[in-house]
Enzyme design. Sequence first.
Site, mmCIF file in Angstrom:
data_model
loop_
_atom_site.group_PDB
_atom_site.id
_atom_site.type_symbol
_atom_site.label_atom_id
_atom_site.label_comp_id
_atom_site.label_asym_id
_atom_site.label_seq_id
_atom_site.Cartn_x
_atom_site.Cartn_y
_atom_site.Cartn_z
ATOM 1 N N THR A 158 0.886 -1.168 0.000
ATOM 2 C CA THR A 158 0.000 0.000 0.000
ATOM 3 C C THR A 158 0.925 1.221 0.000
ATOM 4 O O THR A 158 1.384 1.621 -1.067
ATOM 5 C CB THR A 158 -0.970 -0.023 1.201
ATOM 6 O OG1 THR A 158 -0.247 -0.222 2.406
ATOM 7 C CG2 THR A 158 -1.989 -1.127 1.030
ATOM 8 N N THR A 195 -1.499 -1.857 8.133
ATOM 9 C CA THR A 195 -1.932 -3.248 8.158
ATOM 10 C C THR A 195 -0.756 -4.124 7.781
ATOM 11 O O THR A 195 -0.007 -3.812 6.877
ATOM 12 C CB THR A 195 -3.069 -3.476 7.145
ATOM 13 O OG1 THR A 195 -4.246 -2.903 7.659
ATOM 14 C CG2 THR A 195 -3.298 -4.960 6.912
ATOM 15 N N GLU A 285 6.200 4.170 9.288
ATOM 16 C CA GLU A 285 5.887 5.486 8.744
ATOM 17 C C GLU A 285 6.746 6.573 9.383
ATOM 18 O O GLU A 285 6.710 6.776 10.589
ATOM 19 C CB GLU A 285 4.406 5.775 8.945
ATOM 20 C CG GLU A 285 3.585 4.878 8.047
ATOM 21 C CD GLU A 285 2.127 4.895 8.389
ATOM 22 O OE1 GLU A 285 1.348 4.552 7.513
ATOM 23 O OE2 GLU A 285 1.799 5.250 9.521
#
Lengths: 413, 413
Positions: A158, A195, A285
């Site tokens: 993603t 996720t 992140e």
Amino acid sequence: MSVAVSPLAPKSYPDMPALRGVRMATAAAGIKYKNRTDVLLMVFDKPASVAGVFTKSKCPSAPVDFCRANLGSGAARAVVVNSGNANAFTGVKGKAATELTAKSAAAAVGCSEGEIFLASTGVIGEPLDASKFAGVLGDMNVRAEADFWQEAAKAIMTTDTYPKVSTRTAEIGGVIVTINGISKGAGMIAPDMATMLSFVVTDADIEPAALQSLLSAGVGPTFNSVTVDSDTSTSDTLMLFATGAAAEDGQVKVTSADDERLSSFRAALNDLLKDLALQVVRDGEGARKMVEVTVTGAENDAAAKKIALSIANSPLVKTAVAGEDANWGRVVMAVGKSGEMADRDRLAIWFGGVRVAVNGERDPDYSEAETTAVMRLEDITVKVDIGLGQGTATVWTCDLTKEYVAINGDYRS
Amino acid sequence: MSVAVSPLAPKSYPDMPALRGVRMATAAAGIKYKNRTDVLLMVFDKPASVAGVFTKSKCPSAPVDFCRANLGSGAARAVVVNSGNANAFTGVKGKAATELTAKSAAAAVGCSEGEIFLASTGVIGEPLDASKFAGVLGDMNVRAEADFWQEAAKAIMTTDTYPKVSTRTAEIGGVIVTINGISKGAGMIAPDMATMLSFVVTDADIEPAALQSLLSAGVGPTFNSVTVDSDTSTSDTLMLFATGAAAEDGQVKVTSADDERLSSFRAALNDLLKDLALQVVRDGEGARKMVEVTVTGAENDAAAKKIALSIANSPLVKTAVAGEDANWGRVVMAVGKSGEMADRDRLAIWFGGVRVAVNGERDPDYSEAETTAVMRLEDITVKVDIGLGQGTATVWTCDLTKEYVAINGDYRS
């Protein structure tokens, strides 16, 4: 949102060998993204043994419910994974979407819907248009090839900044077997959450119950010991498949996880799971630093892990690491708030090899310059000795940076 | 580090009335800061009833240990609070520092060391030079005055951007009593952590055991329902003193928390505690938005609170609020990870008055424009109905901004 590859990404990727008994294909089904693949089909030539561990969330996604229900049969013929839509919090429509996807996949591969496994990652709360899979799965089954691991890893990304792959070999009773795995994680799509999905395949011949025992034991010190931001996805899925193709080389089927022939395989599997789990953290992140937290001397191993996770999830510890500050006061705070047994006056704390605190106070020999040098590194180790018992645990996390806030807070602005 | 007053600061401060039986003085003892007061002495003319609640940290500061030990007597003559040094994780030196401070205070006020209470906030791990108090406490006792609440609140600030004060009146058996309180919190000093200190005084005449019951009950829905970053200080201290001066007006001493005459006092106390607790959140590091999270329909109240705190502590929820994003997918995630009973398909979620999700999926009538307008406000409410039982809870937090990371990660750079 930054699209640069994480500075903590592996410096090189392994050559992923083909693995007998499994073929893969990817396609661009247009679930959400343009100009990239977003569906992975993994096909097992014969029914593979299957094991899985899933999110502990009380609000799991529809595909997680679906996989849990199918796991009982122990046999897998195909896995369908899509990125771009998590099919989570989609109510009755979500269940219908998993059923339609399974039906399409079963028709394409020629098996029962009970032999299909599914995973989805991406937007939450948006109905997933599963009819898009029907048009591509038949062709994918025809095209599927064995030497396709890197592409498989790319299709399930993603906002991962790099594909995550790992491979190991082991021997079972003198027969060489291979284990390949892919993961995605630490990515974020509006309005979604990080996720973690991972699919591991081996050509070893191992029965489902034994495979499940191996996976359940292996996940503790690996995937269940990493944290980016303490937030648990609705979709976390880790599955392990055994195609059994090594039987052709004379490997006698393993029927119990206690089988002594598994020692090499167990070690290789755990090593691969750790490699994949750490790749997820290294793509955390906004991460600029990788942090390994080790707790020793706790009352028991469970207490050690709870303390280690309390440290690894503390925003104050994580921002201190981002600021290259050997802030052991915040580590003391995190030990104290964990709720586990600790005696302030027995604690000792190290950053890298430098002991900064001992016997409940600042180490008199502590060198500020040495500690500062440690904190400037890309990989930081924090060690805490509780001084009470024999419990130990190691967990991994990344620092908390302004980029994390930007990635997760800015995209609507 | 920003020194601007939080944009969420109260628009006005109450006039703090003098309160019979307690006098205060502040001084600049030079513990750490220059050109500001850093010691508060609170003197009770007669022994006051005392109650306290403290950090649940397993590694509490030396002053917390000291207060817990003295609480048994139930009587207080003086409180000494310093900012600039937390006297936490200071080993045997920390205990010695509390003893020396208590000795100095007892000599200055003319009481026993068992009637002294202490609190410290600031740097952790640095020995506290308690000899600095000896030189100022005698003079402070002479200077102490009743009309000094605002100055008292200023002396205990660390990186708070505004002093926190609150006052209420109540009646006990027809006699008007006053409750005054001060707090500090959400501040940060390298290398320290956010610490919450609060001191509340009333002129009501209430015995210690009853006072403790009132405080222990009052803290649950107030100070124990706020979170800035989920990190628990080693030093959190909330104390309640009753000077008993209202006896002069004919208030008959309250000896039990079950006394029906306490209804007005209990309500006023809880309201004051909530006011002070919310002032701490509104001064949360880097906070730009205040978030009230209400959970209804949980299995029971404890489950509701655990779910509410899971939402309020989620970095993904907090960054979404910072980004003015009504990201209910992250709220679902936080409900799911709390571990409490929840049924995905019964959940309903509101931002402000707008229901964004219902029956486990996006509300079909949900208006993006309306929701965006809600998220632009300074005060955001998030409501989740679990749909299972009668349990409810409300907690408060602030958003997670780049300024939070800057305040906590940048100061060494």
